[in-house]
Design an enzyme around this catalytic site. Structure first.
Site, PDB file in Angstrom:
ATOM      1  N   GLY A  95      -6.452  18.269 -58.916  1.00  0.00           N
ATOM      2  CA  GLY A  95      -5.060  18.646 -58.720  1.00  0.00           C
ATOM      3  C   GLY A  95      -4.186  17.418 -58.799  1.00  0.00           C
ATOM      4  O   GLY A  95      -4.667  16.286 -58.837  1.00  0.00           O
ATOM      5  N   GLY A  97       0.002  15.970 -57.596  1.00  0.00           N
ATOM      6  CA  GLY A  97       1.323  16.186 -57.047  1.00  0.00           C
ATOM      7  C   GLY A  97       2.259  15.151 -57.632  1.00  0.00           C
ATOM      8  O   GLY A  97       1.900  14.399 -58.549  1.00  0.00           O
ATOM      9  N   TYR A  99       3.315  12.460 -56.300  1.00  0.00           N
ATOM     10  CA  TYR A  99       2.952  11.085 -55.947  1.00  0.00           C
ATOM     11  C   TYR A  99       1.442  10.874 -55.844  1.00  0.00           C
ATOM     12  O   TYR A  99       1.011   9.802 -55.452  1.00  0.00           O
ATOM     13  CB  TYR A  99       3.579  10.711 -54.599  1.00  0.00           C
ATOM     14  CG  TYR A  99       5.055  11.010 -54.507  1.00  0.00           C
ATOM     15  CD1 TYR A  99       5.971  10.280 -55.251  1.00  0.00           C
ATOM     16  CD2 TYR A  99       5.529  12.016 -53.679  1.00  0.00           C
ATOM     17  CE1 TYR A  99       7.326  10.546 -55.167  1.00  0.00           C
ATOM     18  CE2 TYR A  99       6.882  12.293 -53.587  1.00  0.00           C
ATOM     19  CZ  TYR A  99       7.783  11.559 -54.333  1.00  0.00           C
ATOM     20  OH  TYR A  99       9.120  11.818 -54.261  1.00  0.00           O
ATOM     21  N   VAL A 102      -5.807  14.145 -57.261  1.00  0.00           N
ATOM     22  CA  VAL A 102      -6.992  14.466 -56.476  1.00  0.00           C
ATOM     23  C   VAL A 102      -8.203  14.519 -57.393  1.00  0.00           C
ATOM     24  O   VAL A 102      -8.169  15.162 -58.456  1.00  0.00           O
ATOM     25  CB  VAL A 102      -6.828  15.806 -55.725  1.00  0.00           C
ATOM     26  CG1 VAL A 102      -8.060  16.087 -54.871  1.00  0.00           C
ATOM     27  CG2 VAL A 102      -5.573  15.788 -54.860  1.00  0.00           C
ATOM     28  N   LYS A 117      -7.948  12.135 -52.498  1.00  0.00           N
ATOM     29  CA  LYS A 117      -6.528  12.144 -52.849  1.00  0.00           C
ATOM     30  C   LYS A 117      -6.070  10.694 -52.993  1.00  0.00           C
ATOM     31  O   LYS A 117      -6.117   9.922 -52.034  1.00  0.00           O
ATOM     32  CB  LYS A 117      -5.731  12.852 -51.759  1.00  0.00           C
ATOM     33  CG  LYS A 117      -4.240  12.987 -52.051  1.00  0.00           C
ATOM     34  CD  LYS A 117      -3.557  13.800 -50.950  1.00  0.00           C
ATOM     35  CE  LYS A 117      -2.086  14.026 -51.219  1.00  0.00           C
ATOM     36  NZ  LYS A 117      -1.442  14.851 -50.155  1.00  0.00           N
ATOM     37  N   ASP A 211       4.712  24.553 -46.084  1.00  0.00           N
ATOM     38  CA  ASP A 211       4.542  24.651 -47.541  1.00  0.00           C
ATOM     39  C   ASP A 211       3.357  25.548 -47.871  1.00  0.00           C
ATOM     40  O   ASP A 211       2.508  25.202 -48.690  1.00  0.00           O
ATOM     41  CB  ASP A 211       4.361  23.255 -48.153  1.00  0.00           C
ATOM     42  CG  ASP A 211       4.526  23.254 -49.676  1.00  0.00           C
ATOM     43  OD1 ASP A 211       5.149  24.205 -50.208  1.00  0.00           O
ATOM     44  OD2 ASP A 211       4.024  22.318 -50.328  1.00  0.00           O
TER      45      ASP A 211
END
Length: 352
Positions: A95, A97, A99, A102, A117, A211
Site C-alpha cells: 500500500g 499513502g 507520505y 508499505v 511502513k 478515518d
C-alpha cells in the site's frame, strides 16, 4: 527484536549501502465508481518541508553541501534490516499513502511475516511531522486488541522512520469487495462484530480513529482488523474535535457541515457506511456532490439498496441506527454491540 514492541535507532555512523530499487511503481487499485479515494482535511495545510534553501551567491557550493539533505529509500536499508533478522520484499508495495509506503518482510527472529511502513520524514508537512505522526505512534503503542492491526516495532535512521506491524495476507477490504462483489449478510455481520469490538476497545481507551473506511480494514485468515491510525486522537473529557479529516463518502453529517463533532460518534457513522458497502457493493452517498447536498441525502436516508440484494430487517436497521443523522441520538460503539446484526456474531469472534 523480540516479540515485544521495540524501538531502535540505527547508528548514523552506519551508512546504508545505496542499492538500485527493484520494486515496481505501485498503482493503487481502482475503485468502483462511487468509492472515494481522496481524504480531506480542512486544517490549514502547510507546504512540503524545504530540503534546501536558496544559497548565498558568494558561497553557493559550501551552502548547498550544508543544506541539501540526502534522500533515502527503503532499499538503502536492506542490509540494516538483515542485521535485525528481517528480509525485505520490495518487489511489490502492499500500500501507499501521501507520505509512506508499505512493504512485506519476513522477521526471521520471531518467525513471522510482517508489514513495514516506511515514512520519509523529508516529505512530511509540519503538521504531520509535529502533530499527526507522533500522535499516531503514541496512540498505536497503547492499542493491543485482536481486531486492531498491532504495532511490533519502530526504527529510525537518517531521514526515515520504519514501523513494523502485523501482516494481513488477504489485503484490504476494499480490494476484496472489488474482486468478489458484495459480502453475504452473515459473513458481513461477523466482520462488523469484530470491527465494532476493536472500535469499542479504542473508544474505551479514549482514542478515536477518525478515518474508518474499507481501505483501512485488513483481512486476516480468521478475522478483519482496523488499521491505519494516521488520524487517531486521544480524546479527554468528551472533548469535541474541529479537525475535519477522513474520507468524504464515509464522513458523518456533522463533519460535512463543518461543525465541532464528537469523534467517537463520527467513527460509528463511518463504520455504518462500511457495513452498507460490504453488503450492497456500493456507496450510500456520492462524494462528487456538494457537501450540503450530501447532508440532505443523509438526513432523508436517500440511498439505494440494489434490487438484486436481499437484506434482513436486522441488517438494515443496524446500519441505519449507526447512520443516525443527529449525533446525539446515534448509538455509541458499546451500544452497537447490542444491534441485531452484530450481537449474534459476537460469539463467533476469534482472536486473530
Amino acid at each position: 527484536m523480540t516479540s515485544q514492541e521495540t524501538r531502535g535507532t540505527w547508528s548514523s555512523r552506519e551508512q546504508p549501502q545505496p542499492m538500485q530499487s527493484t520494486g515496481s511503481m505501485y498503482t493503487r487499485h481502482s475503485t468502483y465508481s462511487t468509492t472515494p479515494r481522496n481524504n480531506f482535511c480542512t486544517q490549514p495545510k502547510s507546504s512540503y518541508m524545504n530540503t534546501r534553501t536558496t544559497p548565498h551567491p558568494t558561497s553557493t557550493h559550501h551552502l548547498r553541501k550544508r543544506t541539501e539533505a540526502k534522500r533515502y529509500v527503503i532499499e538503502d536499508f536492506r542490509q540494516a534490516f538483515e542485521r535485525k533478522g528481517m528480509e525485505l520484499d520490495t518487489t511489490k508495495k502492499l500500500g501507499r499513502g501521501k507520505y509512506s509506503k508499505v512493504y512485506k518482510a519476513v522477521d526471521r527472529i520471531n518467525n513471522r511475516v510482517v508489514a513495514v511502513k516506511a515514512i520519509d520524514i523529508l516529505e512530511l508537512t509540519s503538521d504531520v511531522k509535529n502533530k499527526f505522526l507522533p500522535r499516531e505512534i503514541s496512540c498505536w503503542r497503547k492499542l493491543k486488541n485482536p481486531f486492531l492491526v498491532g504495532l511490533h516495532a519502530q526504527y529510525e535512521a537518517q531521514n526515515m522512520i520504519f514501523l513494523t506491524m502485523e501482516y494481513g495476507s488477504q489485503g484490504d477490504l476494499l480490494r476484496y469487495v472489488q474482486e468478489n462483489g458484495g459480502i453475504n449478510e452473515r459473513r458481513a455481520g461477523q466482520f462488523m462484530s469484530q470491527l465494532m469490538r476493536g472500535l469499542q476497545y479504542m473508544h474505551l481507551k479514549q482514542i478515536a480513529h477518525r478515518d474508518i473506511k474499507l481501505e483501512n480494514i485488513i483481512l486476516f485468515d480468521n478475522c478483519v482488523k482496523l488499521s491505519d491510525f494516521g488520524f487517531v486522537r486521544q480524546v479527554e473529557n468528551q472533548a469535541l474535535s474541529l479537525t475535519f479529516c477522513g474520507s468524504k463518502s464515509y464522513s458523518a453529517p456533522e463533519l460535512l457541515r463543518g461543525i465541532e463533532y464528537n469523534p467517537f460518534l463520527s467513527d460509528v457513522w463511518s463504520l455504518g457506511v462500511v457495513g452498507f458497502v460490504m453488503v450492497t457493493n456500493r456507496m450510500p452517498f456520492d462524494e462528487k456532490k456538494p457537501n450540503n447536498v450530501i447532508v440532505e441525502l443523509q438526513r432523508k436516508r436517500q440511498y439505494v439498496i440494489p434490487s438484486t440484494v436481499y437484506l434482513t430487517t436486522s441488517c438494515i436497521s443496524s446500519f441505519e441506527s449507526m447512520m443516525t443523522f443527529e449525533a446525539k441520538h446515534r448509538p455509541t460503539s458499546s451500544d452497537c454491540l447490542a444491534l441485531p446484526w452484530i450481537t449474534p456474531h459476537l460469539v463467533d469472534n476469534h482472536s486473530g
